[in-house]
Design an enzyme around this catalytic site. Sequence first.
Site, PDB file in Angstrom:
ATOM      1  N   LYS A  54       0.842  -1.209   0.000  1.00  0.00           N
ATOM      2  CA  LYS A  54       0.000   0.000   0.000  1.00  0.00           C
ATOM      3  C   LYS A  54       0.874   1.255   0.000  1.00  0.00           C
ATOM      4  O   LYS A  54       0.619   2.211  -0.736  1.00  0.00           O
ATOM      5  CB  LYS A  54      -0.938  -0.010   1.227  1.00  0.00           C
ATOM      6  CG  LYS A  54      -2.055  -1.028   1.087  1.00  0.00           C
ATOM      7  CD  LYS A  54      -2.774  -1.316   2.389  1.00  0.00           C
ATOM      8  CE  LYS A  54      -3.770  -2.465   2.175  1.00  0.00           C
ATOM      9  NZ  LYS A  54      -4.426  -2.898   3.401  1.00  0.00           N
ATOM     10  N   GLN A  98      -4.342  -1.545   9.762  1.00  0.00           N
ATOM     11  CA  GLN A  98      -4.271  -2.882   9.165  1.00  0.00           C
ATOM     12  C   GLN A  98      -4.755  -3.941  10.162  1.00  0.00           C
ATOM     13  O   GLN A  98      -4.271  -4.000  11.292  1.00  0.00           O
ATOM     14  CB  GLN A  98      -2.815  -3.165   8.729  1.00  0.00           C
ATOM     15  CG  GLN A  98      -2.654  -4.453   7.976  1.00  0.00           C
ATOM     16  CD  GLN A  98      -3.351  -4.448   6.613  1.00  0.00           C
ATOM     17  OE1 GLN A  98      -3.226  -3.509   5.847  1.00  0.00           O
ATOM     18  NE2 GLN A  98      -4.099  -5.502   6.317  1.00  0.00           N
ATOM     19  N   ASP A 121     -10.812   2.787   4.230  1.00  0.00           N
ATOM     20  CA  ASP A 121     -11.197   1.373   4.109  1.00  0.00           C
ATOM     21  C   ASP A 121     -12.715   1.240   3.980  1.00  0.00           C
ATOM     22  O   ASP A 121     -13.222   0.178   3.600  1.00  0.00           O
ATOM     23  CB  ASP A 121     -10.732   0.593   5.347  1.00  0.00           C
ATOM     24  CG  ASP A 121      -9.519  -0.280   5.062  1.00  0.00           C
ATOM     25  OD1 ASP A 121      -9.268  -0.570   3.884  1.00  0.00           O
ATOM     26  OD2 ASP A 121      -8.846  -0.669   6.030  1.00  0.00           O
TER      27      ASP A 121
END
Length: 282
Positions: A54, A98, A121
Site C-alpha cells: 500500500k 491494518q 477502508d
Amino acid sequence: MAAQLIDGKALAAKVRAGLVDEAKAIAAKRGFAPGIAVVRVGEDPASKVYVTSKKKTAEELGFGSWEHHLDATVTQVDLLALVAKLNADPKVDGILVQLPLPKHIDSNAVLLAIAPEKDVDGFHPVNAGNLFQGRPGLVACTPAGVMRMLEEIRFSCSGKNAVVVGRSNIVGRPMAALLINASATVTVCHSKSDVAAEVRRAELVVAAVGVRHLVKGEWVKPGAVVIDVGMNRGADGKLSGDVEFEAARERASFITPVPGGVGPMTIAMLMSNTVTAARSRG
Ligand code: NAP
C-alpha cells in the site's frame, strides 16, 4: 466458448494512472498531495506485505504516505491516541489500521475512532450506513473494485439476478449494497444457504467465502459473469479462488482469475478513496 478473462492487474494500472493527474490537481490547489497514514501493529507477516504494498503504491502515485508501526504490546489507549492524532493532522486524508490487531485490542473500538471522512477502508458504520442508504461516502475497497470491473466489461446490473456468496462486513455486505444501489436483484448466501440452487439462477456471481473451489463450475448459468474474490493459499503456496475456475470458465461469459483478478483492484480503490477523501476535505 471459454469466458473472457477480466484482467484485474491491467484495470488496476488504469485506475492508478487516472489518479495521478487528480492528485496533482489537488496538490496544486491546496499545496500538498493526498496523503494516507497506515497503522500496523505487531509482526503479522501478511500485514507487513500488505502495508508495504500500500505504501509503495501511494508513493508511486506521488501521495503523502506514512507508516506507523507499533509494538504488539501497545495498549489500546496509546493506539487510540495515535488515531486521534492522525484524525487531527491536516496532511492526512486517509487512515488505515491494518487488521488483524492483537487480541488484547478491541478492533471495533479502533475502527470506530477513525474519523469517517478519513476512513479510506470504508469500514466505519457511518460509511457502511451511507452505502446502505444509497448516499455518498467512502466505500469498502474490494467491493468497489468489483463494481469498477463490471463497469469495464459494460455489465449492466439493472434487473439482473446477482448472487453474493459471503456476508462479511468487508466484502459480502457492502458488495450486496452496491449491487442493490445499481438496481440488481440481490441474493446473499452464507454458510446456511443452498449455494448451488442460488448460483444456478444467477446472471452475476460474486464469491467471497474463503473456501477453495466452493462454487462449482457446473452450477454456473451459461453466460453468467463470475467474480471470484476468494484468496486461498494451498499447502503448495499457490493462490486459488472460491470458484472452480476451469469448469466455470467453460460456462461463464466473463470470469476473474485468481491471482490477477480482484486482488490488484483492492489497493487501486484504496488509492481512489484517498483521492476522494482529499477532494471532499477541500
Ligand atoms: P469471512 O469474513 O470469513 O466471511 C466468509 C463468509 O463466507 C461468511 O459470511 C460465511 O458465512 C460464508 N461461508 C463460509 N463457508 C461457507 C459455505 N460453505 N457456504 C456458503 N457460505 C459460506 O471472509 P471475507 O473477509 O469476506 O473474505 C472472503 C474471501 O475473500 C477470503 O478468501 C479472503 O481472503 C478474500 N478477500 C480477498 C480480498 C481481495 O482483495 N481480493 C479482500 C478481502 C477478502 P457465515 O456468515 O454464515 O459464517
